[in-house]
Scaffold this motif. Structure first.
Motif, PDB file in Angstrom:
ATOM      1  N   ASP A   1       0.833  -1.202   0.000  1.00 20.85           N
ATOM      2  CA  ASP A   1       0.000   0.000   0.000  1.00 20.85           C
ATOM      3  C   ASP A   1       0.873   1.259   0.000  1.00 20.85           C
ATOM      4  O   ASP A   1       0.703   2.177   0.800  1.00 20.85           O
ATOM      5  CB  ASP A   1      -0.948  -0.011   1.204  1.00 20.85           C
ATOM      6  N   VAL A   2       1.837   1.281  -0.903  1.00 21.87           N
ATOM      7  CA  VAL A   2       2.746   2.416  -1.073  1.00 21.87           C
ATOM      8  C   VAL A   2       2.151   3.414  -2.052  1.00 21.87           C
ATOM      9  O   VAL A   2       2.496   4.591  -2.038  1.00 21.87           O
ATOM     10  CB  VAL A   2       4.127   1.916  -1.571  1.00 21.87           C
ATOM     11  N   GLY A   3       1.267   2.952  -2.885  1.00 24.53           N
ATOM     12  CA  GLY A   3       0.665   3.795  -3.912  1.00 24.53           C
ATOM     13  C   GLY A   3       0.749   3.117  -5.265  1.00 24.53           C
ATOM     14  O   GLY A   3       1.837   2.762  -5.718  1.00 24.53           O
ATOM     15  N   ASN A   4      -0.401   2.912  -5.887  1.00 23.74           N
ATOM     16  CA  ASN A   4      -0.417   2.227  -7.182  1.00 23.74           C
ATOM     17  C   ASN A   4       0.347   2.997  -8.256  1.00 23.74           C
ATOM     18  O   ASN A   4       0.958   2.395  -9.142  1.00 23.74           O
ATOM     19  CB  ASN A   4      -1.864   1.992  -7.617  1.00 23.74           C
ATOM     20  N   ASP A   5       0.326   4.333  -8.171  1.00 24.97           N
ATOM     21  CA  ASP A   5       1.052   5.133  -9.165  1.00 24.97           C
ATOM     22  C   ASP A   5       2.561   4.889  -9.068  1.00 24.97           C
ATOM     23  O   ASP A   5       3.260   4.865 -10.086  1.00 24.97           O
ATOM     24  CB  ASP A   5       0.751   6.621  -8.969  1.00 24.97           C
ATOM     25  N   PHE A   6       3.041   4.711  -7.848  1.00 18.21           N
ATOM     26  CA  PHE A   6       4.462   4.419  -7.663  1.00 18.21           C
ATOM     27  C   PHE A   6       4.813   3.072  -8.305  1.00 18.21           C
ATOM     28  O   PHE A   6       5.818   2.944  -9.011  1.00 18.21           O
ATOM     29  CB  PHE A   6       4.804   4.400  -6.179  1.00 18.21           C
ATOM     30  N   TYR A   7       3.986   2.078  -8.064  1.00 22.32           N
ATOM     31  CA  TYR A   7       4.267   0.768  -8.650  1.00 22.32           C
ATOM     32  C   TYR A   7       4.140   0.792 -10.174  1.00 22.32           C
ATOM     33  O   TYR A   7       4.874   0.089 -10.869  1.00 22.32           O
ATOM     34  CB  TYR A   7       3.345  -0.296  -8.044  1.00 22.32           C
ATOM     35  N   GLU A   8       3.242   1.586 -10.702  1.00 17.37           N
ATOM     36  CA  GLU A   8       3.153   1.726 -12.162  1.00 17.37           C
ATOM     37  C   GLU A   8       4.463   2.267 -12.735  1.00 17.37           C
ATOM     38  O   GLU A   8       4.923   1.819 -13.787  1.00 17.37           O
ATOM     39  CB  GLU A   8       1.998   2.661 -12.533  1.00 17.37           C
ATOM     40  N   LEU A   9       5.038   3.228 -12.045  1.00 16.58           N
ATOM     41  CA  LEU A   9       6.293   3.813 -12.513  1.00 16.58           C
ATOM     42  C   LEU A   9       7.410   2.762 -12.535  1.00 16.58           C
ATOM     43  O   LEU A   9       8.189   2.670 -13.489  1.00 16.58           O
ATOM     44  CB  LEU A   9       6.672   4.982 -11.607  1.00 16.58           C
ATOM     45  N   VAL A  10       7.480   1.951 -11.484  1.00 21.55           N
ATOM     46  CA  VAL A  10       8.568   0.970 -11.362  1.00 21.55           C
ATOM     47  C   VAL A  10       8.324  -0.248 -12.248  1.00 21.55           C
ATOM     48  O   VAL A  10       9.225  -0.699 -12.967  1.00 21.55           O
ATOM     49  CB  VAL A  10       8.732   0.538  -9.892  1.00 21.55           C
ATOM     50  N   LEU A  11       7.115  -0.793 -12.211  1.00 22.66           N
ATOM     51  CA  LEU A  11       6.832  -2.069 -12.868  1.00 22.66           C
ATOM     52  C   LEU A  11       6.492  -1.918 -14.341  1.00 22.66           C
ATOM     53  O   LEU A  11       6.632  -2.878 -15.109  1.00 22.66           O
ATOM     54  CB  LEU A  11       5.679  -2.776 -12.156  1.00 22.66           C
TER      55      LEU A  11
ATOM     56  N   VAL B   1      14.914  -1.122 -11.575  1.00 22.97           N
ATOM     57  CA  VAL B   1      15.780  -0.061 -11.068  1.00 22.97           C
ATOM     58  C   VAL B   1      15.923   1.042 -12.116  1.00 22.97           C
ATOM     59  O   VAL B   1      15.872   2.244 -11.792  1.00 22.97           O
ATOM     60  CB  VAL B   1      17.166  -0.618 -10.678  1.00 22.97           C
ATOM     61  N   ALA B   2      16.103   0.662 -13.379  1.00 21.81           N
ATOM     62  CA  ALA B   2      16.219   1.660 -14.452  1.00 21.81           C
ATOM     63  C   ALA B   2      14.946   2.494 -14.553  1.00 21.81           C
ATOM     64  O   ALA B   2      15.001   3.718 -14.749  1.00 21.81           O
ATOM     65  CB  ALA B   2      16.509   0.965 -15.776  1.00 21.81           C
ATOM     66  N   ASN B   3      13.783   1.854 -14.418  1.00 18.76           N
ATOM     67  CA  ASN B   3      12.512   2.597 -14.439  1.00 18.76           C
ATOM     68  C   ASN B   3      12.445   3.587 -13.284  1.00 18.76           C
ATOM     69  O   ASN B   3      12.027   4.743 -13.457  1.00 18.76           O
ATOM     70  CB  ASN B   3      11.332   1.631 -14.340  1.00 18.76           C
ATOM     71  N   LEU B   4      12.852   3.141 -12.100  1.00 19.47           N
ATOM     72  CA  LEU B   4      12.811   4.009 -10.924  1.00 19.47           C
ATOM     73  C   LEU B   4      13.755   5.199 -11.097  1.00 19.47           C
ATOM     74  O   LEU B   4      13.386   6.349 -10.818  1.00 19.47           O
ATOM     75  CB  LEU B   4      13.194   3.207  -9.670  1.00 19.47           C
TER      76      LEU B   4
END
Length: 428
Positions: A150-160, A364-367
């Motif tokens: 529950d960190v934020g779906n937008d954050f996971y979209e950016l990384v994944l 990591v590159a996405n982040l």
């Protein structure tokens, strides 16, 4: 008087008993160490206090998350060099306690105390979760899952990326992350032998990617369970957008509370790491009981290397405090044994370790590419946690310190017919 970087280097080499393989830059602007090596930046004295009051991995992690410690240059190269000195000195290397028996080392620590400034322990970063016994009750498991997911779906979209698959992809030469994640989902479905009309239980369904793929491409009905409210809301929207609400149900539910079996197949992808060693047999028995005779389980799970003394295993402090609270890794042999004890017939074990290293490097590159946005979506500390965790994990998979395995198991009927083809690797 010598500058801070030179003093730090001498202290570090005295304590570690080896040359420092990274360059140091201190808060006063001074630098020392190999000129072409990655640079470890000690931004202020508080970093030293973190490490003095909590020696070892957790103290360094606190300094990193707080932004008091940083790396410039080759992140992977720096982590590899530091891990060889700090985290992996076990056999043949001296521990901190052993080093402190040396009068010269004790003198170096006194020097470090002078450098560190006022002797007050800094507060841990707010991203750190409270350490607790690994009880793995329904309540504590839900708290642990919420901390991580529950960190934020937008954050996971950016990384994944668009796939929203948070587990190891399945690569081919020259492939993209999205293609490799699609191939992994298809690999799982093929191993499970899904056919139209079957029922699939996806334990730890994440953001719904496998449930949607299985329903859309293989015509099955899927129940996906997760303990994360944010994941469930996101997955339900995706299911609705795909027009699959008649075939996919997403629940916020503990796997121990699923009571509407039997299912034809069960997938557990990157979930069993949260179960805990003391609960693993219970987990295996619960899934066995939810399968119909002849049903298949695909268990996709990270594994650690076995230890000579398994009772000495300790959970990684950084991972436990900042990433996966209460998460535990087991050797793949232990996992297979527990599944067999629960009644399963284990039919195939496939290691895809190198695939996870490649997946993590892409994340990591996405982040890093979206760093300012990642910081806005979470906190600077949380973004730093994920960067360190994923980069260090990539190295762990590459160096065979950890692995990941897909274990295909069957609830074989008493008559003995498993329902699998004679040549089981036909899915490749």
């Amino acid at each position: 008087m010598a500058d801070a970087a030179s003093r730090l280097r001498r202290v570090a080499e005295q304590v570690l008993g080896a040359p420092l393989p990274v360059r140091l830059r201190a808060w006063d602007g001074s630098q020392d160490g190999p000129p072409d090596a990655p640079t470890l930046v000690v931004r202020n004295r508080r970093a030293l206090r973190h490490m003095l009051f909590k020696p070892g991995e957790l103290g360094m992690a606190r300094a990193w998350v707080a932004g008091d410690l940083d790396i410039e240059g080759d992140l992977y190269g720096a982590l590899e060099a530091i891990s060889g000195l700090v985290w992996e000195r076990g056999e043949g290397g001296r521990t901190v306690l052993q080093a402190l028996r040396d009068p010269a080392v004790r003198a170096a620590v006194v020097e470090l105390l002078k450098l560190a400034g006022p002797p007050l322990p800094p507060a841990p970063p707010r991203e750190e979760t409270r350490r607790r016994r690994h009880l793995h009750t329904r309540r504590t498991d839900k708290q642990a899952i919420s901390h991580h997911y529950d960190v934020g779906n937008d954050f996971y979209e950016l990384v994944l990326g668009p796939s929203m698959v948070y587990s190891c992809a399945y690569w081919e030469a020259g492939g993209t992350l999205e293609g490799a994640q699609r191939d992994k989902l298809e690999l799982v479905c093929a191993k499970l032998g899904l056919t139209p009309g079957q029922r699939l239980l996806d334990v730890g369904c994440g953001w719904g990617s496998l449930a949607i793929h299985a329903a859309r491409e293989h015509g099955v009905s899927v129940v996906g369970v997760t303990l994360s409210q944010e994941q469930a809301a996101y997955a339900r929207k995706r299911v609705a957008d795909e027009g699959l609400t008649d075939r996919v149900e997403i629940r916020v539910q503990d796997y121990r509370d699923v009571r509407d079996g039997p299912y034809d197949a069960i997938s557990s992808i990157g979930m069993a790491e949260h179960v805990g060693a003391d609960r693993y047999l219970e987990y295996a028995r619960e899934l066995y009981g939810l399968l119909k005779p002849g049903g298949r389980l695909l268990n996709h799970q990270i594994a650690r290397r076995p230890q000579h003394d398994e009772s000495a295993y300790n959970v990684d402090e950084f991972i436990d405090a900042y990433v996966f609270p209460d998460g535990e890794l087991a050797p793949v042999g232990t996992t297979v044994t527990q599944l067999e004890r629960a009644g399963f017939e284990v039919r195939d074990v496939e290691s895809i370790r190198e695939h996870y290293a490649r997946t993590l490097r892409r994340w990591v590159a996405n982040l890093e590419a979206g760093w300012p946005q990642a910081v806005r979506l979470t906190t600077p500390g949380r973004a730093r946690v994920w960067r360190l965790y994923m980069a260090a994990s990539a190295l762990g998979f590459e160096r065979n310190r950890i692995g990941v395995n897909q274990v295909l198991a069957v609830r074989t009927p008493e008559a003995g017919a498993s329902g699998l083809p004679l040549r089981t690797r036909t899915w490749n």
